[in-house]
Design a protein around this motif. Structure first.
Motif, PDB file in Angstrom:
ATOM      1  N   ASN A 391       1.438  -1.091   0.200  1.00 60.36           N
ATOM      2  CA  ASN A 391      -0.009  -0.091  -0.167  1.00 60.36           C
ATOM      3  C   ASN A 391       0.699   1.056   0.566  1.00 60.36           C
ATOM      4  O   ASN A 391       2.000   1.150   0.954  1.00 60.36           O
ATOM      5  N   PRO A 392       0.222   1.679  -0.989  1.00 57.87           N
ATOM      6  CA  PRO A 392       1.585   3.591  -1.125  1.00 57.87           C
ATOM      7  C   PRO A 392       1.159   3.982   0.067  1.00 57.87           C
ATOM      8  O   PRO A 392       2.522   5.024   0.534  1.00 57.87           O
ATOM      9  N   VAL A 393       0.287   4.313   1.134  1.00 55.80           N
ATOM     10  CA  VAL A 393       1.021   5.021   1.849  1.00 55.80           C
ATOM     11  C   VAL A 393       1.507   4.559   3.550  1.00 55.80           C
ATOM     12  O   VAL A 393       2.243   5.311   3.547  1.00 55.80           O
ATOM     13  N   VAL A 394       1.363   2.723   3.550  1.00 59.06           N
ATOM     14  CA  VAL A 394       2.516   2.060   4.545  1.00 59.06           C
ATOM     15  C   VAL A 394       4.219   2.437   3.606  1.00 59.06           C
ATOM     16  O   VAL A 394       5.183   2.810   4.785  1.00 59.06           O
ATOM     17  N   SER A 395       3.895   2.358   2.310  1.00 62.43           N
ATOM     18  CA  SER A 395       5.264   3.306   2.067  1.00 62.43           C
ATOM     19  C   SER A 395       5.497   4.346   2.063  1.00 62.43           C
ATOM     20  O   SER A 395       6.956   4.866   2.758  1.00 62.43           O
ATOM     21  N   ARG A 396       5.079   5.306   2.404  1.00 68.04           N
ATOM     22  CA  ARG A 396       5.163   6.464   2.384  1.00 68.04           C
ATOM     23  C   ARG A 396       4.754   6.994   4.179  1.00 68.04           C
ATOM     24  O   ARG A 396       6.317   7.647   4.467  1.00 68.04           O
ATOM     25  N   ILE A 397       4.670   6.244   4.790  1.00 70.20           N
ATOM     26  CA  ILE A 397       5.124   6.348   5.564  1.00 70.20           C
ATOM     27  C   ILE A 397       6.597   5.529   6.698  1.00 70.20           C
ATOM     28  O   ILE A 397       6.932   6.652   7.687  1.00 70.20           O
ATOM     29  N   ASN A 398       6.819   4.868   5.649  1.00 69.43           N
ATOM     30  CA  ASN A 398       7.869   4.251   5.944  1.00 69.43           C
ATOM     31  C   ASN A 398       9.797   5.294   5.569  1.00 69.43           C
ATOM     32  O   ASN A 398       9.885   5.646   6.074  1.00 69.43           O
ATOM     33  N   MET A 399       9.228   5.486   4.498  1.00 67.98           N
ATOM     34  CA  MET A 399      10.104   6.996   4.376  1.00 67.98           C
ATOM     35  C   MET A 399      10.027   8.082   4.784  1.00 67.98           C
ATOM     36  O   MET A 399      11.395   9.184   5.380  1.00 67.98           O
ATOM     37  N   ARG A 400       8.991   8.548   5.112  1.00 67.19           N
ATOM     38  CA  ARG A 400       8.781   9.308   6.459  1.00 67.19           C
ATOM     39  C   ARG A 400       9.522   9.337   7.711  1.00 67.19           C
ATOM     40  O   ARG A 400      10.215  10.152   8.142  1.00 67.19           O
ATOM     41  N   ILE A 401       9.414   8.057   7.724  1.00 64.89           N
ATOM     42  CA  ILE A 401      10.253   7.918   9.170  1.00 64.89           C
ATOM     43  C   ILE A 401      11.720   7.760   8.655  1.00 64.89           C
ATOM     44  O   ILE A 401      12.815   8.629   9.511  1.00 64.89           O
ATOM     45  N   GLN A 402      12.275   7.767   8.110  1.00 64.58           N
ATOM     46  CA  GLN A 402      13.626   7.472   7.225  1.00 64.58           C
ATOM     47  C   GLN A 402      14.186   8.760   7.102  1.00 64.58           C
ATOM     48  O   GLN A 402      15.281   9.207   8.008  1.00 64.58           O
ATOM     49  N   ASP A 403      13.111   9.695   6.446  1.00 64.49           N
ATOM     50  CA  ASP A 403      13.516  11.210   6.792  1.00 64.49           C
ATOM     51  C   ASP A 403      14.204  11.637   7.503  1.00 64.49           C
ATOM     52  O   ASP A 403      14.593  12.601   7.936  1.00 64.49           O
ATOM     53  N   LEU A 404      12.781  11.789   8.539  1.00 62.87           N
ATOM     54  CA  LEU A 404      12.971  12.169   9.583  1.00 62.87           C
ATOM     55  C   LEU A 404      13.884  11.884  10.803  1.00 62.87           C
ATOM     56  O   LEU A 404      14.526  12.500  11.613  1.00 62.87           O
ATOM     57  N   THR A 405      14.183  10.449  10.794  1.00 65.99           N
ATOM     58  CA  THR A 405      15.772   9.875  11.529  1.00 65.99           C
ATOM     59  C   THR A 405      16.711   9.625  11.461  1.00 65.99           C
ATOM     60  O   THR A 405      17.437   9.858  11.939  1.00 65.99           O
ATOM     61  N   GLY A 406      16.414   9.669   9.392  1.00 69.56           N
ATOM     62  CA  GLY A 406      18.167   9.581   9.186  1.00 69.56           C
ATOM     63  C   GLY A 406      18.328   8.223   9.324  1.00 69.56           C
ATOM     64  O   GLY A 406      19.795   8.249   8.792  1.00 69.56           O
ATOM     65  N   LEU A 407      17.731   7.079   9.349  1.00 71.89           N
ATOM     66  CA  LEU A 407      18.229   6.203   9.772  1.00 71.89           C
ATOM     67  C   LEU A 407      17.740   5.606   8.113  1.00 71.89           C
ATOM     68  O   LEU A 407      16.260   5.398   7.842  1.00 71.89           O
ATOM     69  N   ASP A 408      18.554   4.057   7.578  1.00 73.39           N
ATOM     70  CA  ASP A 408      18.111   3.452   6.453  1.00 73.39           C
ATOM     71  C   ASP A 408      17.188   2.627   7.021  1.00 73.39           C
ATOM     72  O   ASP A 408      16.630   1.800   7.837  1.00 73.39           O
ATOM     73  N   VAL A 409      15.935   2.480   6.266  1.00 72.47           N
ATOM     74  CA  VAL A 409      15.012   1.543   6.855  1.00 72.47           C
ATOM     75  C   VAL A 409      14.238   0.417   5.667  1.00 72.47           C
ATOM     76  O   VAL A 409      13.578  -0.495   6.291  1.00 72.47           O
ATOM     77  N   SER A 410      15.268  -0.110   5.057  1.00 75.58           N
ATOM     78  CA  SER A 410      15.143  -1.205   4.376  1.00 75.58           C
ATOM     79  C   SER A 410      15.553  -2.532   5.246  1.00 75.58           C
ATOM     80  O   SER A 410      14.978  -3.286   4.428  1.00 75.58           O
TER      81      SER A 410
END
Length: 511
Positions: A391-410
């Protein structure tokens, strides 16, 4: 450790055990609709029975009038050829039809529906789990039995009462668990309601039977003897009570003989009962944990508070947050906890919940001995895992976490969504694997959990590990038991792999 538990009050404000229905609000609401359907079916059955009885009643009234006339002059009555014909017809045909009507089972539809729905009913284990949840809430929030029985809980919309029989059942659940402390509390509540004149299917003898034994098990011999005598006043032939009476009197006489060698003052004293309390718990900080859930935790000093600030955060010049920076607030200093405000929309929350509801199942934890996932009594909730690709919403949330924490969510775990029903909780725990459980996340191949991101309307973020890779034991946290309503949370666990250049390690163990 007091600092770690303090996170309970910060992360998961009080809102409102077992692997059953009550751990998920979705399944509980399904049961409400199931019961509503059964009530409708039951009413249809009652209406059918009423219609049937109405037909029988009308037929009986008609025949009553007819036979009353006929029996006054039987020969004259049957001398009329029409009456003779109708009498033959009634006895040969109509009484058979009436017999069929009386024997007709109107319950087929209701019984069929009940049989179908029964497969979705809670079982004995679910009922016991719900009872334990009530006992857990009683302890955590310092609620007395009368408050719970009268339904005087904060924030409730639909007030509900416990009958004496309900209280008796709660006491029996505690008794089965050898929890004589709660057995005494709830049996006393049942007895109190019976003494007040409540009509019930249970009697005082049954309540006193459990109560006297629970009191004895806690060491209060005087009270146990008094309750046993009260029971025997109601039922002098009660075999177990008569046996207990003799035993209690024997023990007390024996103690009196022992006390004779002591001083006069000591010999005049009554037997001192053992201190009452809840059974020994595996959780050493139980008292602190429950205090924090009640909002009685340690408050931060003004000097420490002055070091906490609010700011706008652009994710280290991330293009997505330069024009619309995130609202960031220092929630705690050690461990450092950051809160993000207005970081997820109501629409996104609803989408995440809708995705999670169909796949909610009992939440699991890592068993330190086996390294495998298992359910545990200290984590009572339902959870689901959502992948970014679905789902694009889940993907968008994951990227938001990566952008704000500076950590790799992969290398992070999938987004976990948890629903806590009434009594649902997660007792104090660590998110990271300790040194005594080195294989906890071995199967993932991504190292330890370096950090935790938790959505709860707002979102909080903290590091579980120091930059050196050592675990920060002050990050012990918990989810307080839900008192009223239900609670939804969502979290992302980020792992060490992929963070080598995003969060370089240090030489100091505690940095």
């Amino acid at each position: 450790m007091i600092w770690c538990i303090l996170i309970v009050g910060i992360l998961l404000p009080q809102s409102l055990a077992h692997p059953g229905f009550f751990t998920s609000i979705g399944q509980m609401t399904d049961l409400i609709h199931t019961e509503k359907d059964l009530v409708t079916s039951l009413k249809d059955y009652i209406k059918a029975e009423e219609d049937k009885l109405e037909q029988i009643k009308k037929w009986a009234e008609k025949l009553d009038r007819l036979t009353s006339t006929a029996t006054k002059d039987p020969e004259g009555f049957v001398g009329h050829p029409v009456n003779a014909f109708k009498l033959m017809k009634r006895l040969n045909t109509e009484w058979s039809e009436l017999e069929n009507l009386v024997l007709k089972d109107m319950s087929d539809g209701f019984i069929s529906n009940l049989t179908i729905q029964r497969q979705y009913f809670p079982n004995d284990e679910d009922q016991v789990g719900a009872a334990k949840a009530l006992l857990r809430l009683q302890d955590t929030y310092n609620l007395d039995t009368d408050t719970i029985s009268k339904g005087n809980l904060p924030g409730v919309k639909h007030k509900s009462f416990l009958t004496a029989e309900d209280c008796f059942e709660l006491g029996k659940v505690a008794y089965t668990e050898a929890d004589y402390y709660h057995t005494e509390l709830w049996m006393e509540q049942a007895l109190r309601q019976l003494d007040e004149g409540e009509v019930s299917t249970i009697d005082k003898v049954s309540v006193l039977d459990y109560l006297s034994y629970a009191v004895y098990q806690q060491g209060d011999l005087d009270k146990a003897l008094l309750l046993t005598k009260k029971l025997l006043e109601l039922d002098p032939e009660h075999q177990r009570a008569n046996g207990n009476l003799k035993y209690f009197e024997y023990i007390m006489a024996k103690e009196k003989d022992v006390n004779k060698s002591a001083s006069d003052d000591q010999s005049d004293q009554k037997t001192t009962p053992k201190k009452k309390g809840i059974a020994v718990d595996y959780l050493p900080e139980r008292q602190k944990y429950e205090m924090l859930c009640r909002g009685e935790g340690i408050k931060m000093t003004p000097r420490r508070q002055k070091k906490l600030f609010c700011r706008y955060h652009d994710g280290n010049r991330n293009p997505k947050f330069i024009l619309a920076p995130a609202k960031q607030e220092d929630e705690w200093d050690k461990p450092r906890i950051i809160r993000f405000h207005d970081i997820i929309s109501d629409a996104e929350i609803e989408i995440v919940k809708d995705l999670a509801k169909p796949r909610l199942s009992r939440a699991t934890v890592h068993d330190p001995e086996t390294g495998k996932l298992t359910t545990a009594q200290y984590r009572v909730s339902k959870s689901a895992w959502l992948s970014g690709y679905e789902n694009p919403v889940v993907s968008r949330i994951n990227m938001r976490i990566q952008d704000l924490t500076g950590l790799d969510v992969s290398t992070a775990e999938e987004l976990q969504v948890a629903n806590y029903g009434v009594g649902g909780q997660y007792e104090p725990h660590f998110d990271f694997a300790r040194k005594d459980e080195p294989d906890a996340f071995k199967e993932l191949g991504t190292g330890n959990r370096i950090a935790t991101w938790l959505f709860y309307g707002t979102a909080v973020f903290w590091y579980n590990l120091f930059a050196s890779g050592e675990g920060d034991y002050s990050t012990r946290h918990a989810a307080c038991p839900v008192l009223v309503g239900n609670k939804w949370v969502s979290n992302k666990w980020l792992h060490e792999r992929g963070q080598e250049f995003r969060r370089p390690c240090t030489l100091s163990e505690l940095e």
